[in-house]
Design an enzyme around this catalytic site. Structure first.
Site, mmCIF file in Angstrom:
data_model
loop_
_atom_site.group_PDB
_atom_site.id
_atom_site.type_symbol
_atom_site.label_atom_id
_atom_site.label_comp_id
_atom_site.label_asym_id
_atom_site.label_seq_id
_atom_site.Cartn_x
_atom_site.Cartn_y
_atom_site.Cartn_z
ATOM 1 N N ASP A 7 0.864 -1.164 0.000
ATOM 2 C CA ASP A 7 0.000 0.000 0.000
ATOM 3 C C ASP A 7 0.912 1.228 0.000
ATOM 4 O O ASP A 7 2.094 1.143 0.349
ATOM 5 C CB ASP A 7 -0.897 -0.035 1.241
ATOM 6 C CG ASP A 7 -1.815 1.163 1.322
ATOM 7 O OD1 ASP A 7 -2.439 1.505 0.300
ATOM 8 O OD2 ASP A 7 -1.898 1.774 2.409
ATOM 9 N N ASP A 9 -0.258 5.079 0.762
ATOM 10 C CA ASP A 9 -0.543 6.148 1.720
ATOM 11 C C ASP A 9 -0.541 5.628 3.144
ATOM 12 O O ASP A 9 -1.172 4.624 3.467
ATOM 13 C CB ASP A 9 -1.893 6.786 1.393
ATOM 14 C CG ASP A 9 -1.881 7.426 0.013
ATOM 15 O OD1 ASP A 9 -0.940 8.187 -0.270
ATOM 16 O OD2 ASP A 9 -2.797 7.151 -0.781
ATOM 17 N N ASP A 179 -1.415 -0.250 6.075
ATOM 18 C CA ASP A 179 -1.782 0.377 7.351
ATOM 19 C C ASP A 179 -3.272 0.294 7.647
ATOM 20 O O ASP A 179 -3.695 0.600 8.763
ATOM 21 C CB ASP A 179 -1.414 1.866 7.323
ATOM 22 C CG ASP A 179 -2.359 2.648 6.413
ATOM 23 O OD1 ASP A 179 -3.169 3.445 6.925
ATOM 24 O OD2 ASP A 179 -2.336 2.424 5.192
#
Length: 218
Positions: A7, A9, A179
């Site tokens: 991922d 961001d 996250d």
């Protein structure tokens, strides 16, 4: 070749590039710094809460692409990279990419943020393969609409499975670093799911399932 999926961001970056792009446009008076920023912040909170209506958000955030010529967009993005992205590139994120690169793994960034925003970021991080939410183009310019399956939640699984079939890879011994609880559908598909500086919901889920939890922040 083993896959290492990332991922972007709040994982490889110490912030959210999609939200930061909106803030950049507001700070420079390109978009209304009160009304647009308020809606942008609201959408971001919905994302963090796992309640984002992606269609509404894409209609909102991609509209500026449809009414701006490519040369101007490219100039804005160069400034955005310098002023907003470079400060949130995480050195430990670069080290993690280098670790997998040295191991001979195939690196893939897979992100819900649109390709206009993230394409140059992936290049900055040295990752050739990017799966992102796609921006529709017509006659050499953006329309302000999205196209293809948005690379979000279950859409990430759809997009990676199609990419695997088209490119002859599989998820055997694969890694995925994220996250966000929004990425649970893809985290469940890989051999080595890793929660990176996770949101509270993903942290709880990772601890329950015995998944690795790590930080790329100082």
């Amino acid at each position: 070749m083993r896959l290492a999926l990332f991922d972007l961001d709040n994982t490889l970056l110490g912030g959210d590039s999609d939200h930061a792009w909106g803030d950049y446009l507001c700070a420079r008076g390109i978009l209304d710094p009160v009304e647009y920023k308020a809606r942008n912040d609201e959408f971001y909170q919905h994302y963090l809460a796992g309640k984002l209506d992606l269609t509404d958000y894409l209609n909102f955030c991609l509209a500026i692409l449809g009414r701006t010529d490519m040369a101007q967009l490219d100039k804005w993005h160069r400034d955005f990279m310098r002023d907003c992205v470079e400060p949130i590139v995480l050195p430990q994120g670069l080290e993690l990419l280098d670790k997998h690169r040295a191991a001979g793994d195939k690196l893939v960034i897979i992100t819900a943020t649109n390709r206009f925003v993230t394409g140059p970021i992936a290049e900055r991080l040295g990752v050739e393969t990017l799966l992102a939410t796609e921006c529709e183009m017509l006659d050499g310019r953006y329309t302000g609409r999205s196209t293809d399956v948005p690379c979000f939640r279950e859409g990430k699984v759809t997009r990676i499975n199609r990419w695997l079939e088209e490119n002859g890879f599989n998820l055997e011994d694969s890694y995925f670093y994220s996250d966000s609880m929004n990425d649970l559908p893809l985290l469940e598909q890989v051999t080595h799911p890793v929660a990176v500086d996770p949101d509270p919901n993903l942290r709880a889920e990772a601890e329950k399932r015995g998944w690795r939890v790590m930080s790329l922040r100082d």
